[in-house]
Design a protein around this motif. Structure first.
Motif: not given
Lengths: 447, 447
Positions: A394-422
């Motif tokens: 940390l912080p590098g490992g979190l940045t890596d996950f955000i920059e390299l894994v999350l876009p791939e999960l989003r492309r597959r429709g597996l993870f949100r692009t916006e919070y659903e609730g408060q």
């Protein structure tokens, strides 16, 4: 898919603090945590998760003085998360607090307070303490045995949840004209007298935005699963294989109906320790760089910790794991570690290199696509409702996950692009609990 | 002159919550506290102070349901102050935590953590609990008696201060090359075994920016003064007259030398309850408006609380105070209240109108100049080192003090225009304690 950011000061790899990119003074660096929480929120993680120990775990100074782990010196989680709540607006905050050396009134109160401060973003990770180093800070010579720990935890959770219902949601009138501050009929005294605790109540905090802060648990033992099926809303667990994960998932979800609960009332989020690279070679290189920073003294002590305090330093590093006696330590972690060694026929050195990184959790090394593949497989096969991400540094490992894994999960429709609730509940898809006294009142009215 | 802003949800006047300008939902309104803390910081107050109770004080619902006081429903102080620390940079934060129903390890840890989060702005107001309503939330039927409460408090403070010295200031090397995270010679195990507590240590938080968070106390009884002379750095007290104030000041400061301490090592800051107007008539009108909002049920119950739980509702409101038996309640508050009634020959109604506002504290009604005169008189005559300001309503009462009294104090050179230091200690003029083990090491080197 739900995602937690499990923040451990300099990262989850045992040698993380020695890595050139990590924050070595993380345990006293508040701005480090502000940056991490804000980055996790910008990336739409459901929650930030913090582990805890009420004492350093161990007195082997040769080992301890070489690590930043074992809760040697870091922020206390509830104070830290309260402060982080003030500089964020959407991400949830789950702090660990032990039922072994605490009082239910204090714990109920602090989490209700955090839930108000954060506007409904608090969660409590209920654990039991199994370290005698912790017990010795609380007037005891030994820790509670496994059965007593769980009996106490069960009663503790019952009391805390009841205290959170001390006031109905609309109890506070605050009517300046009539002078009525609250409606006495909507204030409830608990008067609990149990085996371990005697707590009158009411709690001196109004019912919080989520009704109850989200209840999280981690135990995988039989007693842990039973407790979780009765009370937990999120389980943070550790399974190495898809088969183990789906087995655990089916078993725990299957126990819910008996308790009058629906499978969706409990989210299972295994820990995952991802080492991500732009290429597989880069990921492997990052991993090996971290592994090379592990001092053998540290590796051996860590295996000793995971196997219940057994000292393996007398055995040859490149020999097999000896037969081990049953101990009073956390049964799940001990079993997981020994199973791993047996399954893969590891030497002591190989074992410490394996567990030192992820400390018994599910370790993935690869590209964003590789890691997304693994997370997707377990998710679609009913092995997980999401993951608690354990960045190696940390912080590098979190940045890596955000920059390299999350876009791939989003492309597959597996993870949100916006919070659903408060609130944390709304984002996790968990219902807001109705106050038990309100339910009683309605039942009376209907009869 | 040192100044604290003692924040009580809607204000210190018992009927504050009913006032048109007050924030009636203050106990769950985080932004209310953010505005107050930022206003106090902009005005250069030394600290924000929060009282506490671990339970509602009383079960007279007729009374309780008409007040926002008695700790009925509000934020837990340490979580609240941690959050406020994240949105301020210079003002100090003092939270109350009881030694009666807590463990020293938890308390030492939370305040050390708050001191790190805030960059050296934390203080702990050590109190003992004297309410059986609190005891019943913690596995007891009655509270501890006066002697046991103070014996426990004394040992508790000793353990907490020793835990804060677990690590020397330069114990953490964090040397990435050598792999040494800390120097084992600068880690100290306490191994305390006392009458009330058994605590091994070390604390799992590094020594904090102030060395020790500032230690505050409130007791005025003989036992309270003895404890304060040994351990306190700030005393928050209540004296009605200049003579009482200078007597208390001389007595407590006179006890310091015996403990090897200098008079400047302890700051005495009486509470002051100021009702400020642009004219005397306006101030009087504000006061009467508040008094008119007091329900007699509330007034009587409050007198009952201040006199040790004695029920005066059977006596004529306009008759004298009857003879009262000795009780186990906080001796100082009981004595102060009864003294006041005797000295001024008050009826029960007059007494409740007198104490309902300031709850036994020093009440001043007048212009900014009038109030500055009173504060100056007590300050220059060695009756106080500063004051803990108790605004009658919030936010209005704090704004009034800042706009009408502070300019007058500044014109007289009595109060700062800029913070002197970065930490609460520096602003209060208190030395940073040297770690006891470092002192020992130096003594050995010199022999």
């Amino acid at each position: 898919m739900r995602l937690g950011a499990f923040l451990y000061p300099s990262g989850h790899h045992i040698a993380a603090w020695r890595h050139p990119d990590s924050q070595a003074d993380a345990g006293i660096n508040f701005q480090h945590y502000v940056r991490l929480a804000q980055a996790a929120e910008a990336a739409k993680f459901d929650l930030v998760f913090l582990a805890d120990g009420v004492g350093t775990r161990g007195d082997n100074l040769d080992f301890l003085s070489r690590t930043a782990h074992s809760y040697i010196a870091q922020f206390e989680p509830i104070t830290l998360l309260s402060a982080l709540a003030a500089v964020t607006s959407r991400i949830g905050f789950v702090a660990t607090a032990s039922t072994s050396f605490n009082e239910p009134y204090h714990v109920a109160r602090k989490f209700a307070s955090l839930d108000h401060i954060s506007g409904g973003r608090a969660g409590w990770n209920l654990v039991t303490s199994s370290s005698e180093h912790e017990a010795k800070n609380f007037n005891r010579d030994t820790h509670f045995d496994h059965a007593e720990r769980y009996g106490r935890a069960d009663e503790f959770a019952t009391v805390v949840r009841a205290l959170w219902d001390s006031w109905e949601d609309d109890a506070f009138l605050r009517d300046k004209n009539s002078g009525r501050f609250f409606d006495p009929d909507k204030r409830h005294v608990l008067d609990h007298k149990g085996r371990f605790f005697q707590v009158k109540g009411p709690l001196n905090v109004a019912r919080s935005p989520q009704g109850h802060p989200v209840l999280v648990q981690a135990g995988s033992s039989e007693a842990g699963r039973t407790l979780a099926a009765r009370t937990a809303e999120v389980i943070f667990t550790a399974q190495q294989t898809l088969q183990d994960a789906t087995g655990f998932y089916a078993d725990v979800k299957g126990r819910l109906a008996v308790n009058g609960r629906h499978p969706d009332d409990l989210k299972i989020m295994p820990g995952v320790f991802p080492i991500v690279g732009r290429t597989r070679a880069e990921a492997q290189e990052k991993f090996e760089e971290l592994q090379s920073l592990i001092d053998p003294v540290v590796g051996l002590a860590l295996v000793s910790g995971l196997t219940g305090g057994i000292d393996l330093s007398g055995y040859p590093l490149d020999g097999p794991i000896p037969e081990l006696p049953e101990t009073n330590a956390s049964k799940s972690r001990q079993a997981l570690t020994i199973e791993l060694a047996r399954r893969e026929n590891l030497t002591i050195r190989q074992l410490y290199l394996r567990v030192a990184g992820a400390r018994g959790h599910w370790q993935l090394v690869g590209t964003g696509q590789d890691i997304a593949d693994q997370l997707e497989e377990r998710f679609v096969n009913h092995g997980a409702d999401g993951y608690n991400v354990m960045p190696p540094t940390l912080p590098g490992g979190l940045t890596d996950f955000i920059e390299l894994v999350l876009p791939e999960l989003r492309r597959r429709g597996l993870f949100r692009t916006e919070y659903e609730g408060q609130t944390l509940r709304e984002n996790l898809g968990l219902a807001r609990p109705v106050n038990r006294y309100q339910t009683e009142r309605q039942a009376v009215l209907e009869n």
